[in-house]
Design a protein around this motif. Structure first.
Motif, PDB file in Angstrom:
ATOM      1  N   LEU A 186      53.193 -45.012  42.997  1.00 26.90           N
ATOM      2  CA  LEU A 186      52.197 -46.071  42.882  1.00 26.90           C
ATOM      3  C   LEU A 186      50.852 -45.499  42.440  1.00 26.90           C
ATOM      4  CD1 LEU A 186      51.408 -49.050  43.302  1.00 26.90           C
ATOM      5  CD2 LEU A 186      50.903 -48.478  45.680  1.00 26.90           C
ATOM      6  N   SER A 187      50.498 -44.346  42.991  1.00 25.42           N
ATOM      7  CA  SER A 187      49.233 -43.703  42.618  1.00 25.42           C
ATOM      8  C   SER A 187      49.226 -43.341  41.133  1.00 25.42           C
ATOM      9  CB  SER A 187      49.011 -42.443  43.462  1.00 25.42           C
ATOM     10  OG  SER A 187      49.020 -42.737  44.843  1.00 25.42           O
ATOM     11  N   CYS A 188      50.328 -42.784  40.656  1.00 24.69           N
ATOM     12  CA  CYS A 188      50.413 -42.413  39.238  1.00 24.69           C
ATOM     13  C   CYS A 188      50.293 -43.638  38.343  1.00 24.69           C
ATOM     14  CB  CYS A 188      51.729 -41.684  38.964  1.00 24.69           C
ATOM     15  SG  CYS A 188      51.853 -40.041  39.707  1.00 24.69           S
ATOM     16  N   ALA A 189      50.969 -44.709  38.724  1.00 22.02           N
ATOM     17  CA  ALA A 189      50.945 -45.929  37.903  1.00 22.02           C
ATOM     18  C   ALA A 189      49.535 -46.520  37.855  1.00 22.02           C
ATOM     19  CB  ALA A 189      51.935 -46.947  38.456  1.00 22.02           C
ATOM     20  N   VAL A 190      48.863 -46.607  39.003  1.00 22.27           N
ATOM     21  CA  VAL A 190      47.522 -47.195  39.052  1.00 22.27           C
ATOM     22  C   VAL A 190      46.532 -46.328  38.282  1.00 22.27           C
ATOM     23  CG1 VAL A 190      45.611 -47.820  40.566  1.00 22.27           C
ATOM     24  CG2 VAL A 190      47.945 -48.406  41.213  1.00 22.27           C
ATOM     25  N   LEU A 191      46.632 -45.006  38.449  1.00 22.23           N
ATOM     26  CA  LEU A 191      45.723 -44.108  37.739  1.00 22.23           C
ATOM     27  C   LEU A 191      45.914 -44.209  36.229  1.00 22.23           C
ATOM     28  CD1 LEU A 191      43.640 -41.852  37.663  1.00 22.23           C
ATOM     29  CD2 LEU A 191      45.499 -40.207  37.991  1.00 22.23           C
ATOM     30  N   ALA A 192      47.178 -44.219  35.776  1.00 22.08           N
ATOM     31  CA  ALA A 192      47.448 -44.301  34.338  1.00 22.08           C
ATOM     32  C   ALA A 192      46.940 -45.621  33.762  1.00 22.08           C
ATOM     33  CB  ALA A 192      48.944 -44.146  34.074  1.00 22.08           C
ATOM     34  N   LEU A 193      47.151 -46.720  34.488  1.00 22.42           N
ATOM     35  CA  LEU A 193      46.684 -48.019  34.007  1.00 22.42           C
ATOM     36  C   LEU A 193      45.162 -48.081  33.949  1.00 22.42           C
ATOM     37  CD1 LEU A 193      49.121 -50.451  35.870  1.00 22.42           C
ATOM     38  CD2 LEU A 193      48.943 -50.133  33.399  1.00 22.42           C
ATOM     39  N   ALA A 197      42.964 -48.611  30.594  1.00 24.85           N
ATOM     40  CA  ALA A 197      42.006 -49.706  30.433  1.00 24.85           C
ATOM     41  C   ALA A 197      40.614 -49.194  30.112  1.00 24.85           C
ATOM     42  CB  ALA A 197      41.975 -50.553  31.700  1.00 24.85           C
ATOM     43  N   SER A 198      40.254 -48.033  30.670  1.00 25.78           N
ATOM     44  CA  SER A 198      38.910 -47.498  30.478  1.00 25.78           C
ATOM     45  C   SER A 198      38.740 -46.822  29.123  1.00 25.78           C
ATOM     46  CB  SER A 198      38.596 -46.508  31.605  1.00 25.78           C
ATOM     47  OG  SER A 198      37.319 -45.950  31.453  1.00 25.78           O
ATOM     48  N   TRP A 199      39.766 -46.105  28.663  1.00 21.01           N
ATOM     49  CA  TRP A 199      39.647 -45.298  27.439  1.00 21.01           C
ATOM     50  C   TRP A 199      40.104 -46.027  26.184  1.00 21.01           C
ATOM     51  CZ3 TRP A 199      42.068 -40.125  29.635  1.00 21.01           C
ATOM     52  CH2 TRP A 199      41.125 -39.528  30.473  1.00 21.01           C
ATOM     53  N   GLY A 200      41.010 -47.010  26.334  1.00 21.89           N
ATOM     54  CA  GLY A 200      41.598 -47.666  25.169  1.00 21.89           C
ATOM     55  C   GLY A 200      40.563 -48.351  24.298  1.00 21.89           C
ATOM     56  N   GLY A 201      40.522 -47.995  23.033  1.00 22.30           N
ATOM     57  CA  GLY A 201      39.601 -48.603  22.098  1.00 22.30           C
ATOM     58  C   GLY A 201      38.178 -48.098  22.181  1.00 22.30           C
ATOM     59  N   VAL A 202      37.869 -47.215  23.145  1.00 26.80           N
ATOM     60  CA  VAL A 202      36.516 -46.677  23.298  1.00 26.80           C
ATOM     61  C   VAL A 202      36.523 -45.180  23.038  1.00 26.80           C
ATOM     62  CG1 VAL A 202      34.560 -46.388  24.860  1.00 26.80           C
ATOM     63  CG2 VAL A 202      35.924 -48.478  24.954  1.00 26.80           C
ATOM     64  N   ARG A 203      37.150 -44.435  23.933  1.00 29.77           N
ATOM     65  CA  ARG A 203      37.236 -42.989  23.728  1.00 29.77           C
ATOM     66  C   ARG A 203      38.363 -42.636  22.768  1.00 29.77           C
ATOM     67  NH1 ARG A 203      36.917 -38.850  28.738  1.00 29.77           N
ATOM     68  NH2 ARG A 203      34.880 -39.900  28.770  1.00 29.77           N
ATOM     69  N   GLY A 205      41.657 -44.390  20.227  1.00 30.23           N
ATOM     70  CA  GLY A 205      42.201 -45.582  19.602  1.00 30.23           C
ATOM     71  C   GLY A 205      43.436 -46.069  20.343  1.00 30.23           C
ATOM     72  N   TRP A 206      43.717 -47.387  20.235  1.00 30.27           N
ATOM     73  CA  TRP A 206      44.857 -47.942  20.947  1.00 30.27           C
ATOM     74  C   TRP A 206      46.181 -47.338  20.491  1.00 30.27           C
ATOM     75  CZ3 TRP A 206      44.248 -50.361  25.303  1.00 30.27           C
ATOM     76  CH2 TRP A 206      43.060 -51.047  25.565  1.00 30.27           C
ATOM     77  N   GLY A 207      46.243 -46.847  19.280  1.00 27.11           N
ATOM     78  CA  GLY A 207      47.481 -46.239  18.810  1.00 27.11           C
ATOM     79  C   GLY A 207      47.501 -44.731  18.928  1.00 27.11           C
ATOM     80  N   SER A 208      46.531 -44.138  19.597  1.00 25.39           N
ATOM     81  CA  SER A 208      46.445 -42.688  19.726  1.00 25.39           C
ATOM     82  C   SER A 208      47.505 -42.163  20.693  1.00 25.39           C
ATOM     83  CB  SER A 208      45.052 -42.291  20.235  1.00 25.39           C
ATOM     84  OG  SER A 208      44.848 -42.780  21.547  1.00 25.39           O
ATOM     85  N   PRO A 209      47.871 -40.874  20.568  1.00 32.01           N
ATOM     86  CA  PRO A 209      48.864 -40.293  21.494  1.00 32.01           C
ATOM     87  C   PRO A 209      48.430 -40.376  22.948  1.00 32.01           C
ATOM     88  CG  PRO A 209      48.510 -38.864  19.594  1.00 32.01           C
ATOM     89  CD  PRO A 209      47.473 -39.930  19.514  1.00 32.01           C
ATOM     90  N   GLN A 210      47.124 -40.249  23.204  1.00 35.99           N
ATOM     91  CA  GLN A 210      46.643 -40.302  24.590  1.00 35.99           C
ATOM     92  C   GLN A 210      46.901 -41.666  25.222  1.00 35.99           C
ATOM     93  OE1 GLN A 210      44.960 -39.233  21.976  1.00 35.99           O
ATOM     94  NE2 GLN A 210      44.009 -37.239  22.393  1.00 35.99           N
ATOM     95  N   ILE A 211      46.571 -42.719  24.488  1.00 38.11           N
ATOM     96  CA  ILE A 211      46.741 -44.072  25.037  1.00 38.11           C
ATOM     97  C   ILE A 211      48.219 -44.435  25.134  1.00 38.11           C
ATOM     98  CG2 ILE A 211      46.261 -46.504  24.664  1.00 38.11           C
ATOM     99  CD1 ILE A 211      43.869 -44.827  25.588  1.00 38.11           C
ATOM    100  N   LEU A 212      48.994 -44.094  24.122  1.00 40.72           N
ATOM    101  CA  LEU A 212      50.426 -44.372  24.175  1.00 40.72           C
ATOM    102  C   LEU A 212      51.086 -43.588  25.308  1.00 40.72           C
ATOM    103  CD1 LEU A 212      51.326 -44.397  20.362  1.00 40.72           C
ATOM    104  CD2 LEU A 212      51.010 -46.362  21.893  1.00 40.72           C
ATOM    105  N   GLY A 213      50.621 -42.353  25.532  1.00 40.31           N
ATOM    106  CA  GLY A 213      51.158 -41.555  26.631  1.00 40.31           C
ATOM    107  C   GLY A 213      50.847 -42.170  27.984  1.00 40.31           C
ATOM    108  N   LEU A 214      49.602 -42.648  28.163  1.00 35.90           N
ATOM    109  CA  LEU A 214      49.238 -43.305  29.420  1.00 35.90           C
ATOM    110  C   LEU A 214      50.053 -44.574  29.630  1.00 35.90           C
ATOM    111  CD1 LEU A 214      45.344 -42.917  29.349  1.00 35.90           C
ATOM    112  CD2 LEU A 214      46.922 -41.841  30.972  1.00 35.90           C
ATOM    113  N   ALA A 215      50.294 -45.324  28.557  1.00 34.60           N
ATOM    114  CA  ALA A 215      51.106 -46.536  28.672  1.00 34.60           C
ATOM    115  C   ALA A 215      52.528 -46.195  29.109  1.00 34.60           C
ATOM    116  CB  ALA A 215      51.120 -47.284  27.337  1.00 34.60           C
TER     117      ALA A 215
END
Length: 507
Positions: A186-193, A197-203, A205-215
């Motif tokens: 549960l902790s991993c899921a909440v942290l990743a989400l 939400a915080s980095w997507g589209g700001v730090r 891009g939504w299609g970046s490896p970082q955001i896709l990995g967190l998803a």
């Protein structure tokens, strides 16, 4: 519960000065998110620990941990330390509200919970009025650090009261174990989400490896968590709770209301102090209409529900009022009169009050007495997770619009200096800037707030739609610690709350 209520109100008023003095306006959301994230992770642990090992002891342990985090937060020397200590403070905060609610759930039947909410409401005006005013007063006349130190005397009084006057039966204890694999997942899921939400589209891009990995991490962790909970002897969140349609809807509403409430109230002080040019004390005072709107509705609906046992209309009404209230706040601008800006917040506060009161009652009425701790932990968890994701997502919108607005008016370099780590920009310092810079900053803050409000309105609409699926079910009028309590009236045999017949035992 007073400690939990007053802390957020005090710190919220002081936040513009805190991030201005330590630098890093772009990290404002993480001062709130770190606290909410660890609160969300800790909430089900405290709830289940109370069910298994004794509610009174775990409640007092949560208060102690919260006080330790408060002291360290007051001693922070930079934003990194403050965020880390706020995370520690959140670990304790996760047990404050759920501990109080689980005790109330054991001692008071749901039919009387509205009256109990009204009794609790006697201390709410003190918290709602005193919190913002005290936060502003301490920031103006002492230091923002006292926004954290002030928790210590309140916490010590709470420990004395709980230790000396609360009496619970011995039947509350159990020798079962906490579901640690479920907690980790549960902790991993909440942290990743939250990071998504915080980095997507700001730090990133939504299609970046970082955001896709967190998803991917969030999806896998959530799926694995559900599987583990179904097999666990003592799951953190018992899956049996979600067999009730009303319980599931109450958790969805709690999630959405948490996102809207925390997202809006975290950024309104920034507008009041930076755009309206108010002191922290005055800024806190002008948020009181929102607080009183929420408080008045909670007390009124609590009394009405206790009188007639009907509650379905309130989440529907709350979703509609909240949507209108958030949209009304889009009228806020650089030239809005201060009194009008304050008065506009009352509608949103009323909508929040309708939904918060009804979701807690539906949750407690849908759970068996043995699951009161887990049920109160779940509803608090979903509200906190919603708040964490809401602040992260809406904070990213705020930061993006703020930075782009400054870049359009002052250039990319100036925008980075004003919003980045090096920006020492308290509301007092803002008054000393050149007029073009000051006007550009205030316009950018207003634009950022409008982005937050637009996102909050969309979430409120979702809550309004979900509320229509809640069904009226009889409220229990007795508490049986050894089994389900009897309803107050004849059950509807066709209601999904009752099922087609007696439940068959599971192997």
């Amino acid at each position: 519960m007073f400690l939990a209520m007053v802390d957020g109100l005090i710190v919220g008023t002081a936040l513009p000065t805190i991030v201005g003095e330590l630098g890093g306006l772009d990290q404002l959301s993480w001062v709130v998110t770190a606290y909410l994230l660890t609160t969300a992770v800790a909430t089900p642990i405290w709830g289940k620990a109370g069910d298994l090992y004794g509610r009174k002891g775990t409640f007092m342990a949560a208060i102690g941990l919260f006080l330790a985090g408060s002291m360290l937060s007051g001693l922070a020397q930079d934003m990194g330390q403050l965020i880390a200590f706020r995370a520690l403070q959140g670990l304790g905060a996760g047990g404050l509200m759920v501990g109080a609610l689980s005790v109330i759930g054991v001692l008071v039947p749901p039919r009387q919970s509205g009256r109990m909410q009204s009794m609790i409401g006697a201390m709410m005006p003190v918290a709602f009025v005193g919190g913002p005013l005290l936060g502003g007063f301490l920031t103006d006349h002492l230091s923002w650090r006292w926004a954290f130190y002030v928790n210590v005397p309140i916490g010590l009084v709470s420990l004395v009261i709980v230790g000396g006057w609360i009496r619970l039966g011995r039947t509350e204890r159990s020798t079962a174990r906490i579901d640690y694999p479920g907690v980790v997942l549960l902790s991993c899921a909440v942290l990743a989400l939250t990071l998504l939400a915080s980095w997507g589209g700001v730090r990133y891009g939504w299609g970046s490896p970082q955001i896709l990995g967190l998803a991917a991490v969030s999806v896998v962790a959530l799926a694995w968590f559900v599987r583990v909970e179904r097999r666990a002897v003592e799951p953190v969140i018992p899956p049996r709770l979600f067999r009730s349609r009303n319980f599931t809807l109450a958790q969805l509403l709690s999630f959405l209301i948490g996102a809207v409430m925390l997202g809006v109230t975290s950024y309104l002080p920034q507008y009041m102090q930076s755009v309206q040019g108010l002191s922290p004390t005055a800024g806190g005072l002008l948020l009181l209409p929102l607080m009183f709107g929420m408080l008045g509705v909670q007390l009124g609906t609590g009394a009405l529900i206790s009188r007639n046992g009907r509650y379905r209309i309130y989440p529907i009404l709350g979703g509609g009022v909240l949507t209108v209230g958030v949209l009304v706040l889009l009228l806020l601008g650089r030239e809005t009169a201060t009194a009008l800006a304050s008065g506009l917040t009352v509608v949103a506060g009323m909508g929040i009050g309708f939904v918060m009161q009804s979701t807690m009652l539906i949750t407690m009425n849908s759970a068996e007495p043995r699951d009161m701790g887990a049920a109160s932990g779940t509803v608090t968890l979903l509200r906190t997770v919603g708040g964490s994701l809401g602040v992260a997502l809406l904070g990213a919108v705020f930061t993006g619009r703020l930075h782009s607005g400054l870049a359009d008016r002052l250039g990319e370099g100036a925008a980075g200096r004003l919003t980045g780590r090096a920006g020492q920009l308290t509301p007092q310092v803002l008054d000393g800037l050149a007029a073009p810079v000051r006007d550009a900053y205030r316009a950018a803050v207003t634009s950022g707030l409008h982005g937050v409000l637009a996102g909050a309105a969309a979430l409120a609409v979702l809550g309004f739609a979900a509320a229509w699926f809640v069904r009226e079910a009889p409220l229990r009028s007795t508490v049986d610690p050894d089994g389900p309590a009897a309803p107050t009236g004849p059950a509807d045999p066709h209601s999904p709350e009752n099922g087609p017949g007696p439940a068959k035992p599971r192997p």
